[in-house]
Design a protein around this motif. Sequence first.
Motif, PDB file in Angstrom:
ATOM      1  N   UNK A   1       0.784  -1.392  -0.008  1.00  0.00           N
ATOM      2  CA  UNK A   1       0.121  -0.024   0.048  1.00  0.00           C
ATOM      3  C   UNK A   1       0.716   1.310  -0.020  1.00  0.00           C
ATOM      4  N   UNK A   2       2.024   1.204   0.794  1.00  0.00           N
ATOM      5  CA  UNK A   2       2.829   2.534   0.768  1.00  0.00           C
ATOM      6  C   UNK A   2       3.696   2.578  -0.462  1.00  0.00           C
ATOM      7  N   UNK A   3       3.915   1.651  -1.122  1.00  0.00           N
ATOM      8  CA  UNK A   3       4.571   1.602  -2.376  1.00  0.00           C
ATOM      9  C   UNK A   3       3.737   2.160  -3.317  1.00  0.00           C
ATOM     10  N   UNK A   4       2.288   1.658  -3.664  1.00  0.00           N
ATOM     11  CA  UNK A   4       1.377   2.009  -4.612  1.00  0.00           C
ATOM     12  C   UNK A   4       1.016   3.602  -4.265  1.00  0.00           C
ATOM     13  N   UNK A   5       0.922   4.016  -2.897  1.00  0.00           N
ATOM     14  CA  UNK A   5       0.508   5.338  -2.685  1.00  0.00           C
ATOM     15  C   UNK A   5       1.823   6.364  -3.009  1.00  0.00           C
ATOM     16  N   UNK A   6       2.818   5.809  -2.730  1.00  0.00           N
ATOM     17  CA  UNK A   6       4.080   6.683  -3.303  1.00  0.00           C
ATOM     18  C   UNK A   6       4.172   6.662  -4.925  1.00  0.00           C
TER      19      UNK A   6
ATOM     20  N   UNK B   1      -4.433   8.572  -4.752  1.00  0.00           N
ATOM     21  CA  UNK B   1      -5.406   7.653  -4.605  1.00  0.00           C
ATOM     22  C   UNK B   1      -5.400   6.914  -3.172  1.00  0.00           C
ATOM     23  N   UNK B   2      -4.814   7.429  -2.211  1.00  0.00           N
ATOM     24  CA  UNK B   2      -4.707   7.077  -0.970  1.00  0.00           C
ATOM     25  C   UNK B   2      -5.873   6.306  -0.506  1.00  0.00           C
ATOM     26  N   UNK B   3      -7.048   6.997  -0.607  1.00  0.00           N
ATOM     27  CA  UNK B   3      -8.189   6.316   0.042  1.00  0.00           C
ATOM     28  C   UNK B   3      -8.779   4.885  -0.596  1.00  0.00           C
TER      29      UNK B   3
ATOM     30  N   UNK C   1      -6.156   2.485   0.618  1.00  0.00           N
ATOM     31  CA  UNK C   1      -6.476   1.973   1.630  1.00  0.00           C
ATOM     32  C   UNK C   1      -7.621   0.900   1.697  1.00  0.00           C
ATOM     33  N   UNK C   2      -8.700   1.177   0.847  1.00  0.00           N
ATOM     34  CA  UNK C   2      -9.777   0.340   1.065  1.00  0.00           C
ATOM     35  C   UNK C   2      -9.236  -0.728   0.286  1.00  0.00           C
ATOM     36  N   UNK C   3      -8.582  -0.947  -0.677  1.00  0.00           N
ATOM     37  CA  UNK C   3      -8.039  -2.239  -1.433  1.00  0.00           C
ATOM     38  C   UNK C   3      -7.535  -2.985  -0.324  1.00  0.00           C
ATOM     39  N   UNK C   4      -6.518  -2.467   0.430  1.00  0.00           N
ATOM     40  CA  UNK C   4      -5.735  -3.023   1.705  1.00  0.00           C
ATOM     41  C   UNK C   4      -6.687  -3.891   2.481  1.00  0.00           C
ATOM     42  N   UNK C   5      -7.717  -2.984   3.126  1.00  0.00           N
ATOM     43  CA  UNK C   5      -8.539  -3.595   3.876  1.00  0.00           C
ATOM     44  C   UNK C   5      -9.344  -4.747   3.346  1.00  0.00           C
ATOM     45  N   UNK C   6      -9.624  -4.655   2.068  1.00  0.00           N
ATOM     46  CA  UNK C   6     -10.384  -5.783   1.510  1.00  0.00           C
ATOM     47  C   UNK C   6      -9.389  -7.238   1.539  1.00  0.00           C
ATOM     48  N   UNK C   7      -8.114  -6.881   1.055  1.00  0.00           N
ATOM     49  CA  UNK C   7      -7.164  -8.009   0.987  1.00  0.00           C
ATOM     50  C   UNK C   7      -7.101  -8.526   2.244  1.00  0.00           C
TER      51      UNK C   7
END
Length: 70
Positions: free
Chosen positions: A41-46, A52-54, A57-63
């Motif tokens: 998630x940090x790498x994708x955010x960077x 697309x932080x929100x 984060x939603x994708x991370x929570x679902x995973x």
Amino acid sequence: MAGFDDISKKAQAFLNDGKVQDALKSEKAEGVSDGILDAVAKAADKATGGKHSDKIEQAKQQADKKIGNQ
């Protein structure tokens, strides 16, 4: 192909074993999966410059719901 089918059946039986399932749902596995998901998630955010932080984060929570025990 018979060899591949045999390996596939053995792998499936291994993954269906109760001890293996317990290990995959253990606290240690949860900690490892959380660390991996956080890093991704940090790498994708960077990579997206935080645009697309929100959604990340939603994708991370679902995973996380699909992996581990929490």
